[in-house]
Design a protein around this motif. Structure first.
Motif, PDB file in Angstrom:
ATOM      1  N   LYS A 154      42.190  39.426  65.190  1.00  0.00           N
ATOM      2  CA  LYS A 154      42.218  38.832  66.250  1.00  0.00           C
ATOM      3  C   LYS A 154      43.611  38.077  66.076  1.00  0.00           C
ATOM      4  O   LYS A 154      44.208  37.688  67.078  1.00  0.00           O
ATOM      5  CB  LYS A 154      40.996  37.893  66.244  1.00  0.00           C
ATOM      6  N   SER A 155      44.207  38.006  64.934  1.00  0.00           N
ATOM      7  CA  SER A 155      45.324  37.105  64.833  1.00  0.00           C
ATOM      8  C   SER A 155      46.289  37.482  63.486  1.00  0.00           C
ATOM      9  O   SER A 155      45.817  38.328  62.661  1.00  0.00           O
ATOM     10  CB  SER A 155      45.130  35.586  64.460  1.00  0.00           C
ATOM     11  N   LEU A 156      47.334  37.092  63.357  1.00  0.00           N
ATOM     12  CA  LEU A 156      48.079  37.374  61.945  1.00  0.00           C
ATOM     13  C   LEU A 156      47.393  36.627  60.759  1.00  0.00           C
ATOM     14  O   LEU A 156      47.429  37.056  59.898  1.00  0.00           O
ATOM     15  CB  LEU A 156      49.536  36.592  62.214  1.00  0.00           C
ATOM     16  N   GLU A 157      46.552  35.521  60.909  1.00  0.00           N
ATOM     17  CA  GLU A 157      46.084  34.948  59.885  1.00  0.00           C
ATOM     18  C   GLU A 157      45.138  35.814  59.591  1.00  0.00           C
ATOM     19  O   GLU A 157      44.590  35.923  58.236  1.00  0.00           O
ATOM     20  CB  GLU A 157      45.403  33.713  60.492  1.00  0.00           C
ATOM     21  N   ASP A 158      44.356  36.636  60.337  1.00  0.00           N
ATOM     22  CA  ASP A 158      43.176  37.672  60.002  1.00  0.00           C
ATOM     23  C   ASP A 158      43.897  38.723  59.216  1.00  0.00           C
ATOM     24  O   ASP A 158      43.394  39.076  58.067  1.00  0.00           O
ATOM     25  CB  ASP A 158      42.620  38.288  61.132  1.00  0.00           C
ATOM     26  N   VAL A 159      44.991  38.973  59.659  1.00  0.00           N
ATOM     27  CA  VAL A 159      45.947  40.247  58.883  1.00  0.00           C
ATOM     28  C   VAL A 159      46.272  39.602  57.453  1.00  0.00           C
ATOM     29  O   VAL A 159      46.023  40.468  56.266  1.00  0.00           O
ATOM     30  CB  VAL A 159      47.173  40.585  59.445  1.00  0.00           C
ATOM     31  N   ASP A 160      46.868  38.377  57.415  1.00  0.00           N
ATOM     32  CA  ASP A 160      47.110  38.121  56.055  1.00  0.00           C
ATOM     33  C   ASP A 160      45.809  37.839  55.117  1.00  0.00           C
ATOM     34  O   ASP A 160      45.839  37.935  53.837  1.00  0.00           O
ATOM     35  CB  ASP A 160      47.909  36.403  56.186  1.00  0.00           C
ATOM     36  N   ALA A 161      44.772  37.362  56.017  1.00  0.00           N
ATOM     37  CA  ALA A 161      43.310  37.266  54.809  1.00  0.00           C
ATOM     38  C   ALA A 161      42.889  38.774  54.618  1.00  0.00           C
ATOM     39  O   ALA A 161      42.484  38.522  53.458  1.00  0.00           O
ATOM     40  CB  ALA A 161      42.392  36.625  55.700  1.00  0.00           C
ATOM     41  N   PHE A 162      43.211  39.463  55.291  1.00  0.00           N
ATOM     42  CA  PHE A 162      42.666  40.976  54.930  1.00  0.00           C
ATOM     43  C   PHE A 162      43.674  41.461  53.763  1.00  0.00           C
ATOM     44  O   PHE A 162      43.148  42.114  52.801  1.00  0.00           O
ATOM     45  CB  PHE A 162      42.780  42.076  56.265  1.00  0.00           C
ATOM     46  N   LYS A 163      44.917  41.152  53.769  1.00  0.00           N
ATOM     47  CA  LYS A 163      45.884  41.590  52.691  1.00  0.00           C
ATOM     48  C   LYS A 163      45.305  41.103  51.436  1.00  0.00           C
ATOM     49  O   LYS A 163      45.434  41.572  50.251  1.00  0.00           O
ATOM     50  CB  LYS A 163      47.143  41.096  53.019  1.00  0.00           C
ATOM     51  N   LYS A 164      44.905  39.995  51.227  1.00  0.00           N
ATOM     52  CA  LYS A 164      44.309  39.209  50.145  1.00  0.00           C
ATOM     53  C   LYS A 164      43.050  39.798  49.719  1.00  0.00           C
ATOM     54  O   LYS A 164      42.895  40.185  48.384  1.00  0.00           O
ATOM     55  CB  LYS A 164      44.001  37.803  50.446  1.00  0.00           C
ATOM     56  N   VAL A 165      42.273  40.078  50.524  1.00  0.00           N
ATOM     57  CA  VAL A 165      41.018  40.897  50.271  1.00  0.00           C
ATOM     58  C   VAL A 165      41.211  42.300  49.449  1.00  0.00           C
ATOM     59  O   VAL A 165      40.874  42.792  48.630  1.00  0.00           O
ATOM     60  CB  VAL A 165      39.827  41.074  51.302  1.00  0.00           C
ATOM     61  N   LEU A 166      42.368  42.909  50.349  1.00  0.00           N
ATOM     62  CA  LEU A 166      42.722  44.269  49.810  1.00  0.00           C
ATOM     63  C   LEU A 166      43.359  44.307  48.635  1.00  0.00           C
ATOM     64  O   LEU A 166      43.229  44.995  47.648  1.00  0.00           O
ATOM     65  CB  LEU A 166      43.750  44.884  50.659  1.00  0.00           C
ATOM     66  N   ARG A 167      44.156  43.193  48.169  1.00  0.00           N
ATOM     67  CA  ARG A 167      44.682  43.336  46.916  1.00  0.00           C
ATOM     68  C   ARG A 167      43.663  42.948  45.943  1.00  0.00           C
ATOM     69  O   ARG A 167      43.768  43.493  44.645  1.00  0.00           O
ATOM     70  CB  ARG A 167      45.684  41.884  46.715  1.00  0.00           C
ATOM     71  N   LYS A 168      42.825  42.216  46.194  1.00  0.00           N
ATOM     72  CA  LYS A 168      41.558  42.026  45.031  1.00  0.00           C
ATOM     73  C   LYS A 168      40.931  43.556  44.772  1.00  0.00           C
ATOM     74  O   LYS A 168      40.599  43.713  43.703  1.00  0.00           O
ATOM     75  CB  LYS A 168      40.540  41.137  45.593  1.00  0.00           C
ATOM     76  N   LYS A 169      40.906  44.226  45.849  1.00  0.00           N
ATOM     77  CA  LYS A 169      40.127  45.541  45.752  1.00  0.00           C
ATOM     78  C   LYS A 169      41.037  46.712  44.810  1.00  0.00           C
ATOM     79  O   LYS A 169      40.452  47.146  44.018  1.00  0.00           O
ATOM     80  CB  LYS A 169      39.703  46.242  47.075  1.00  0.00           C
ATOM     81  N   LEU A 170      42.197  46.455  45.061  1.00  0.00           N
ATOM     82  CA  LEU A 170      43.210  47.219  44.227  1.00  0.00           C
ATOM     83  C   LEU A 170      43.313  46.783  42.769  1.00  0.00           C
ATOM     84  O   LEU A 170      43.302  47.541  42.053  1.00  0.00           O
ATOM     85  CB  LEU A 170      44.563  47.475  44.975  1.00  0.00           C
ATOM     86  N   LEU A 171      43.203  45.517  42.632  1.00  0.00           N
ATOM     87  CA  LEU A 171      43.335  44.870  41.280  1.00  0.00           C
ATOM     88  C   LEU A 171      41.962  45.545  40.304  1.00  0.00           C
ATOM     89  O   LEU A 171      42.067  45.735  39.407  1.00  0.00           O
ATOM     90  CB  LEU A 171      43.258  43.401  41.365  1.00  0.00           C
ATOM     91  N   ILE A 172      40.719  45.594  41.196  1.00  0.00           N
ATOM     92  CA  ILE A 172      39.704  46.022  40.349  1.00  0.00           C
ATOM     93  C   ILE A 172      40.149  47.446  39.897  1.00  0.00           C
ATOM     94  O   ILE A 172      39.467  47.789  38.931  1.00  0.00           O
ATOM     95  CB  ILE A 172      38.546  46.104  41.377  1.00  0.00           C
ATOM     96  N   GLU A 173      40.894  48.185  40.680  1.00  0.00           N
ATOM     97  CA  GLU A 173      41.046  49.595  40.343  1.00  0.00           C
ATOM     98  C   GLU A 173      42.327  49.707  39.336  1.00  0.00           C
ATOM     99  O   GLU A 173      42.817  50.608  38.966  1.00  0.00           O
ATOM    100  CB  GLU A 173      41.506  50.440  41.472  1.00  0.00           C
TER     101      GLU A 173
END
Length: 558
Positions: free
Chosen positions: A421-440
């Motif tokens: 819904k916003s750029l803030e949502d996009v930035d929050a998703f990037k943080k979640v994505l980073r955590k998932k990739l760090l697990i890998e």
């Protein structure tokens, strides 16, 4: 959703059967951004809609723009007030519909001695631009002095610099935007297919178009699709279809070519996007993106092949000269060009008008047979163009066909599932994505930005698929997961589909093609059941595209 209605190349046989058995309210010929916008607008209104594209979606003009959703500041000089107003306001709308894909981008306009824009006129022009585009808050233009401009972009040539204008635009990926529009149209029931070429029109006894004959380029099969109305949104091919239907009127296409060159960041390390003077008085963009900076565009009359548009040495020399005059410490050469793209703009020319009077406005033509054609226009205006076309379609159907349709609702239709819904949502998703990739065991700011801006929240499906690929490094796993997603959810049907339109690698990460083209080919052989003949042909086409992106020719291909 029913499995037979997934947006997947694996469902092609069932899709071809549906196309032949249905009667549509509207057939759209052309799978660029204009056709995609028309398909979404029509299907979401309630029209039974079909779109056919002879190549891949966004394989023509809609993959060769400057990749900006912008208001067209330069059109103010031509007093195209309506065009600037519409385009400027549409930027904000399209950003709202896909904030991960249509991204705010600050633009610096250096003011130089003997430059196209003077300080006073630039200040007035940018102010008018903001008013027309309804720009608010921090996005409004600022005028900078020389020192402030150099802080924004230290690479600028100091000796000729006077100051700068600082304003807002939006960056996108034109092919990804087109594909997301088509996927969304599909969720509203539109039947959409690539590599299906319209070969002829079918007419009623009263000489009105009522259908098209097609050939499926995968199998060679020929078939008929029936429809109440037909729209041609074929871009540079519009006049070819108009001539197939009947004689042209006094307006026809005037094609111009635009070339962009791609450099590694280290060769042209601009800190931000810059809109700068070329020696002949035109303006060029330098736009940093990921690992590269791309610069363009040229604007030259074009009479060559529509199917193979290439960059010439003259095109390259023009852009290099402009870069080196503006960013003198960079001193880029033809050897620094990593990739390039060349595309066509189908402008409208009226007999007796001069080339200087050509406009970027769109125009709709209705032939005696009822064929509706649209040409011209800009990437930014796709949604409004679609509304105008479908208004024309519905106006021609009201008397004869009772349709239960709504007004246009595309202003409020997000372009991806689970949309931000916003750029803030996009930035929050990037943080979640980073955590998932760090697990890998993987931490790459570039990969996180790339996956988010390319797929939005759909990147979750790609991450979840990683565990299916064993015995390879994570970077290869990610690529294979992207490939799986492209086949199953984005109707990928060829190697160029993946490397050019789905991922943009040919332009922005060409080295990954050299590294993984055989890996991708083998996966497609397995998943899409390509035989050896198809596999060889796919590799041949890909190699030609790589050659055209990295080779600069003496003249156009005819």
């Amino acid at each position: 959703m029913n499995a037979s209605r997934t947006f997947s190349s694996l469902q092609r046989e069932a899709q071809l059967q549906r196309l032949q058995s249905a009667k549509y309210d509207l057939i759209i010929i052309g799978g660029g951004v204009t056709g995609a916008g028309i398909a979404l607008d029509a299907a979401s209104r309630g029209l039974k809609t079909c779109l056919v594209e002879k190549n891949d979606f966004a394989s023509g003009t809609s993959n060769k723009s400057t990749k900006l959703i912008h208001g067209g500041l330069r059109y103010l000089k031509q007093f195209e007030i309506g065009l600037v107003k519409e385009s400027g306001r549409e930027r904000a709308t399209v950003h709202k519909l896909a904030p991960h894909l249509v991204i705010p981008e600050k633009m610096l306009l250096p003011l130089t001695k003997d430059g196209v824009y003077g300080a006073f006129l630039t200040s007035i022009g940018l102010k008018v631009y903001d008013i027309l585009a309804n720009v608010e808050g921090d996005d409004r233009r600022k005028m900078l002095d020389k020192s402030e401009t150099l802080l924004k972009e230290p690479l600028l040539e100091e000796s000729t610099l006077l100051g700068g204008g600082y304003y807002s635009e939006y960056r996108t990926d034109d092919a990804r935007l087109t594909i997301e529009l088509l996927k969304t149209a599909h969720t509203y029931g539109a039947e959409i297919i690539n590599y299906c070429e319209m070969t002829d029109f079918i007419y009623s006894e009263k000489n009105k178009v009522k259908g098209i004959t097609c050939v499926d380029h995968n199998t060679g099969a020929k078939f008929i699709i029936n429809s109440r109305r037909i729209v041609s949104a074929a871009g540079p091919w519009v006049d070819k279809l108009r001539k197939k239907d009947g004689p042209l009127n006094n307006k026809h296409l005037y094609l111009t070519k635009g070339v962009h060159l791609v450099f590694p960041n280290k060769k042209l390390p601009v800190k931000q996007s810059v809109y700068f003077d070329a020696p002949d008085g035109r303006m060029l963009f330098a736009i940093p993106r990921g690992k590269v900076t791309y610069v363009g565009t040229t604007d030259t009359p074009y009479n060559g092949s529509l199917n193979r548009v290439v960059s010439t040495k003259q095109d390259v020399a023009y852009i290099l000269q402009a870069i080196n005059a503006t960013f003198k410490t960079c001193n880029v050469t033809i050897d620094d060009v990593q990739s390039s793209w060349a595309g066509l703009r189908p402008l409208i020319h009226e007999d007796a008008a001069s080339p200087s009077e050509l406009s970027r406005k769109d125009e709709i033509f209705v032939s005696d047979s009822g064929l509706i054609s649209i040409a011209g226009g800009k990437l930014t205006g796709y949604r409004k163009m679609a509304q105008r076309v479908n208004a024309k379609v519905l106006n021609t159907m009201k008397k004869k066909h009772k349709l239960n349709v709504t007004g246009s609702i595309t202003r409020n239709i997000p372009l991806t599932p689970l949309a931000f819904k916003s750029l803030e949502d996009v930035d929050a998703f990037k943080k979640v994505l980073r955590k998932k990739l760090l697990i890998e065991g993987y931490d790459s700011a570039y990969t996180i930005e790339y996956l988010t801006s390319t797929y939005g929240s759909q990147a979750n499906k790609i991450i979840e698929k990683l565990s299916d690929f064993k015995g390879v490094q994570l970077e290869e796993k990610l690529l294979l997961a992207e490939l799986w997603y492209s086949i199953n959810f984005e109707m990928m049907n060829s190697l160029p589909d993946f490397f050019v339109r789905r991922t943009g690698r040919l332009f922005f990460d060409i080295s990954s093609i050299y590294d993984y083209k055989i890996t991708v080919l083998n996966y497609c052989i397995d998943q899409l059941q390509w035989d050896s003949k198809r596999a060889k042909q796919e590799m041949k086409v890909l190699e030609l595209l790589i050659t055209d992106a990295t080779t600069f020719y003496e003249k156009e291909i005819l």
